[in-house]
Design a protein around this motif. Structure first.
Motif, PDB file in Angstrom:
ATOM      1  N   ASP A  66       0.892  -1.151   0.123  1.00  0.00           N
ATOM      2  CA  ASP A  66      -0.008  -0.200  -0.124  1.00  0.00           C
ATOM      3  C   ASP A  66       0.916   1.227  -0.038  1.00  0.00           C
ATOM      4  OD1 ASP A  66      -2.208  -1.721   0.113  1.00  0.00           O
ATOM      5  OD2 ASP A  66      -2.627  -1.295   2.147  1.00  0.00           O
ATOM      6  N   ILE A  67       2.017   1.287   0.680  1.00  0.00           N
ATOM      7  CA  ILE A  67       3.138   2.367   0.607  1.00  0.00           C
ATOM      8  C   ILE A  67       3.428   2.575  -0.989  1.00  0.00           C
ATOM      9  CG2 ILE A  67       4.866   3.454   1.685  1.00  0.00           C
ATOM     10  CD1 ILE A  67       4.954   1.380   3.853  1.00  0.00           C
ATOM     11  N   VAL A  68       3.887   1.628  -1.510  1.00  0.00           N
ATOM     12  CA  VAL A  68       4.311   1.872  -3.044  1.00  0.00           C
ATOM     13  C   VAL A  68       3.100   2.341  -3.843  1.00  0.00           C
ATOM     14  CG1 VAL A  68       5.009   0.478  -5.052  1.00  0.00           C
ATOM     15  CG2 VAL A  68       5.871  -0.056  -2.666  1.00  0.00           C
ATOM     16  N   LEU A  69       1.947   1.870  -3.605  1.00  0.00           N
ATOM     17  CA  LEU A  69       0.667   2.134  -4.360  1.00  0.00           C
ATOM     18  C   LEU A  69       0.061   3.552  -3.869  1.00  0.00           C
ATOM     19  CD1 LEU A  69      -0.817  -1.295  -4.569  1.00  0.00           C
ATOM     20  CD2 LEU A  69       0.069  -0.010  -6.363  1.00  0.00           C
ATOM     21  N   ALA A  70       0.560   3.974  -2.969  1.00  0.00           N
ATOM     22  CA  ALA A  70      -0.282   5.423  -2.651  1.00  0.00           C
ATOM     23  C   ALA A  70      -0.231   6.342  -3.447  1.00  0.00           C
ATOM     24  CB  ALA A  70       0.666   5.845  -1.201  1.00  0.00           C
ATOM     25  N   PRO A  71       0.674   6.819  -4.283  1.00  0.00           N
ATOM     26  CA  PRO A  71       0.479   7.945  -5.253  1.00  0.00           C
ATOM     27  C   PRO A  71      -0.902   7.775  -6.073  1.00  0.00           C
ATOM     28  CG  PRO A  71       2.592   7.139  -5.132  1.00  0.00           C
ATOM     29  CD  PRO A  71       1.841   6.232  -4.334  1.00  0.00           C
ATOM     30  N   THR A  72      -1.453   6.286  -6.231  1.00  0.00           N
ATOM     31  CA  THR A  72      -2.411   6.316  -6.924  1.00  0.00           C
ATOM     32  C   THR A  72      -3.908   6.608  -6.231  1.00  0.00           C
ATOM     33  OG1 THR A  72      -1.555   3.934  -7.784  1.00  0.00           O
ATOM     34  CG2 THR A  72      -3.937   4.344  -8.085  1.00  0.00           C
ATOM     35  N   GLU A  73      -3.748   6.611  -4.981  1.00  0.00           N
ATOM     36  CA  GLU A  73      -4.877   7.038  -4.079  1.00  0.00           C
ATOM     37  C   GLU A  73      -4.857   8.598  -4.260  1.00  0.00           C
ATOM     38  OE1 GLU A  73      -6.531   6.953   0.421  1.00  0.00           O
ATOM     39  OE2 GLU A  73      -4.694   5.931  -0.124  1.00  0.00           O
ATOM     40  N   ASP A  74      -3.569   9.383  -4.084  1.00  0.00           N
ATOM     41  CA  ASP A  74      -3.736  10.723  -4.130  1.00  0.00           C
ATOM     42  C   ASP A  74      -4.090  11.226  -5.561  1.00  0.00           C
ATOM     43  OD1 ASP A  74      -2.726  10.530  -1.429  1.00  0.00           O
ATOM     44  OD2 ASP A  74      -0.620  11.017  -2.058  1.00  0.00           O
ATOM     45  N   TRP A  75      -3.430  10.431  -6.643  1.00  0.00           N
ATOM     46  CA  TRP A  75      -3.957  11.040  -7.804  1.00  0.00           C
ATOM     47  C   TRP A  75      -5.460  10.760  -8.235  1.00  0.00           C
ATOM     48  CZ3 TRP A  75      -0.716  12.525 -11.963  1.00  0.00           C
ATOM     49  CH2 TRP A  75      -1.365  12.892 -13.319  1.00  0.00           C
ATOM     50  N   GLY A  76      -6.148   9.789  -7.456  1.00  0.00           N
ATOM     51  CA  GLY A  76      -7.535   9.679  -7.774  1.00  0.00           C
ATOM     52  C   GLY A  76      -8.243  10.674  -7.321  1.00  0.00           C
ATOM     53  N   ARG A  77      -7.869  11.349  -6.000  1.00  0.00           N
ATOM     54  CA  ARG A  77      -8.265  12.399  -5.307  1.00  0.00           C
ATOM     55  C   ARG A  77      -8.525  13.725  -6.422  1.00  0.00           C
ATOM     56  NH1 ARG A  77      -5.444  11.185  -0.697  1.00  0.00           N
ATOM     57  NH2 ARG A  77      -6.455   9.950   0.812  1.00  0.00           N
ATOM     58  N   ARG A  78      -7.335  13.741  -6.833  1.00  0.00           N
ATOM     59  CA  ARG A  78      -7.040  14.912  -7.950  1.00  0.00           C
ATOM     60  C   ARG A  78      -8.064  14.796  -9.244  1.00  0.00           C
ATOM     61  NH1 ARG A  78      -2.585  14.890  -4.872  1.00  0.00           N
ATOM     62  NH2 ARG A  78      -1.372  16.672  -4.570  1.00  0.00           N
ATOM     63  N   VAL A  79      -8.145  13.465  -9.699  1.00  0.00           N
ATOM     64  CA  VAL A  79      -8.928  13.411 -10.972  1.00  0.00           C
ATOM     65  C   VAL A  79     -10.292  13.487 -10.539  1.00  0.00           C
ATOM     66  CG1 VAL A  79      -9.627  11.597 -12.601  1.00  0.00           C
ATOM     67  CG2 VAL A  79      -7.191  11.956 -11.912  1.00  0.00           C
ATOM     68  N   ALA A  80     -10.788  13.146  -9.223  1.00  0.00           N
ATOM     69  CA  ALA A  80     -12.109  13.144  -9.011  1.00  0.00           C
ATOM     70  C   ALA A  80     -12.489  14.848  -8.825  1.00  0.00           C
ATOM     71  CB  ALA A  80     -12.076  12.566  -7.466  1.00  0.00           C
ATOM     72  N   THR A  81     -11.519  15.539  -8.168  1.00  0.00           N
ATOM     73  CA  THR A  81     -11.763  17.143  -8.234  1.00  0.00           C
ATOM     74  C   THR A  81     -12.027  17.742  -9.467  1.00  0.00           C
ATOM     75  OG1 THR A  81     -10.616  17.261  -5.989  1.00  0.00           O
ATOM     76  CG2 THR A  81     -10.932  19.360  -7.422  1.00  0.00           C
ATOM     77  N   GLU A  82     -11.295  17.276 -10.401  1.00  0.00           N
ATOM     78  CA  GLU A  82     -11.538  17.560 -11.566  1.00  0.00           C
ATOM     79  C   GLU A  82     -12.511  17.201 -12.307  1.00  0.00           C
ATOM     80  OE1 GLU A  82     -10.474  20.332 -14.599  1.00  0.00           O
ATOM     81  OE2 GLU A  82      -8.985  19.963 -12.702  1.00  0.00           O
ATOM     82  N   LEU A  83     -13.064  16.073 -12.172  1.00  0.00           N
ATOM     83  CA  LEU A  83     -14.115  15.332 -12.743  1.00  0.00           C
ATOM     84  C   LEU A  83     -15.399  16.048 -12.442  1.00  0.00           C
ATOM     85  CD1 LEU A  83     -15.461  13.175 -14.599  1.00  0.00           C
ATOM     86  CD2 LEU A  83     -15.685  11.849 -12.446  1.00  0.00           C
ATOM     87  N   ARG A  84     -15.422  16.719 -11.288  1.00  0.00           N
ATOM     88  CA  ARG A  84     -16.614  17.412 -10.876  1.00  0.00           C
ATOM     89  C   ARG A  84     -16.934  18.560 -11.616  1.00  0.00           C
ATOM     90  NH1 ARG A  84     -15.311  14.938  -5.529  1.00  0.00           N
ATOM     91  NH2 ARG A  84     -17.124  13.742  -4.956  1.00  0.00           N
ATOM     92  N   LYS A  85     -15.638  18.980 -12.406  1.00  0.00           N
ATOM     93  CA  LYS A  85     -15.625  20.313 -13.182  1.00  0.00           C
ATOM     94  C   LYS A  85     -16.021  20.210 -14.528  1.00  0.00           C
ATOM     95  CE  LYS A  85     -11.775  22.243 -10.103  1.00  0.00           C
ATOM     96  NZ  LYS A  85     -10.469  22.819 -10.636  1.00  0.00           N
TER      97      LYS A  85
END
Length: 219
Positions: A66-85
């Motif tokens: 999960d440590i190695v894959l953590a950037p995926t989670e952070d990226w997903g949050r940013r894409v979610a914010t952009e998706l709402r726009k």
């Protein structure tokens, strides 16, 4: 009133320190796993390099994968914010595609989520079956915010079949594009965002060519 003011800065400071610790753990874990191999890297080594205890590492992350894959989670949050726009046109795959590319275009200037992390993550995934396997579970469990944003746009529950199909299809397209762009992990971090955009665009166009248009024609 006077007694409430000192508490507010301390709460903000605690959150910043927690985020700094999390980032430090991610950074050193990616460096160690990339340089000496995922299996050869222990949680104890990561903790020592991050100047925290193994218990602290485990408090932030359930598994070493999960440590190695953590950037995926952070990226997903940013894409979610952009998706709402994104405008609602009825084509949610296109909206996801545009949201993803919008985040990628800004990623070169985003110091909180270095693109070098994704390059390290991809290299580690190629060398570790355990990380590749965990990444599939990670998509379901760590992209909840992205699914929620998609569900809001569709007026559906985030666990609905429609939401899961669209999200799953998009993740598959993006993953295939990035895995096929082998130069992505070896180029400079400055050049990587442009290669990522090219890889995702190519995969999306190919998906439309081989899947979307034939299916529409058959109907």
């Amino acid at each position: 009133m006077l007694g409430s003011h000192p508490c507010q800065p301390r709460a903000g400071l605690r959150e910043r320190k927690k985020e700094q610790t999390r980032r430090r753990i991610i950074e050193v874990a990616l460096q160690l796993c990339d340089s000496q191999g995922f299996d050869a890297t222990t949680v104890e080594q990561i903790a020592d390099a991050a100047d925290v205890s193994p218990r602290t590492v485990n408090r932030y992350f359930e598994l070493k994968e999960d440590i190695v894959l953590a950037p995926t989670e952070d990226w997903g949050r940013r894409v979610a914010t952009e998706l709402r726009k994104q405008p609602i046109t009825g084509n949610e795959l296109l909206a996801l595609h545009n949201a993803h590319l919008a985040v990628a275009e800004r990623s070169g200037d985003d110091e909180t989520l270095p693109f070098a992390w994704f390059q390290q993550m991809q290299r580690i995934m190629r060398g570790s079956a355990a990380v590749r396997s965990r990444s599939m579970d990670f998509i379901d469990t760590k992209t909840a915010e992205l699914n929620a944003a998609l569900a809001e746009r569709l007026g559906l529950d985030s666990e609905s079949l429609t939401v899961r199909l669209i999200a799953g299809t998009w993740h598959a397209v993006m993953r295939a594009g990035m895995e096929c762009q082998t130069a992505l992990t070896e180029c400079s971090p400055a050049a990587a965002p442009e290669l990522m955009i090219e890889a995702v665009q190519t995969a999306y166009d190919e998906f439309k060519r081989v899947c979307a248009f034939p299916m529409a024609a058959a109907e």
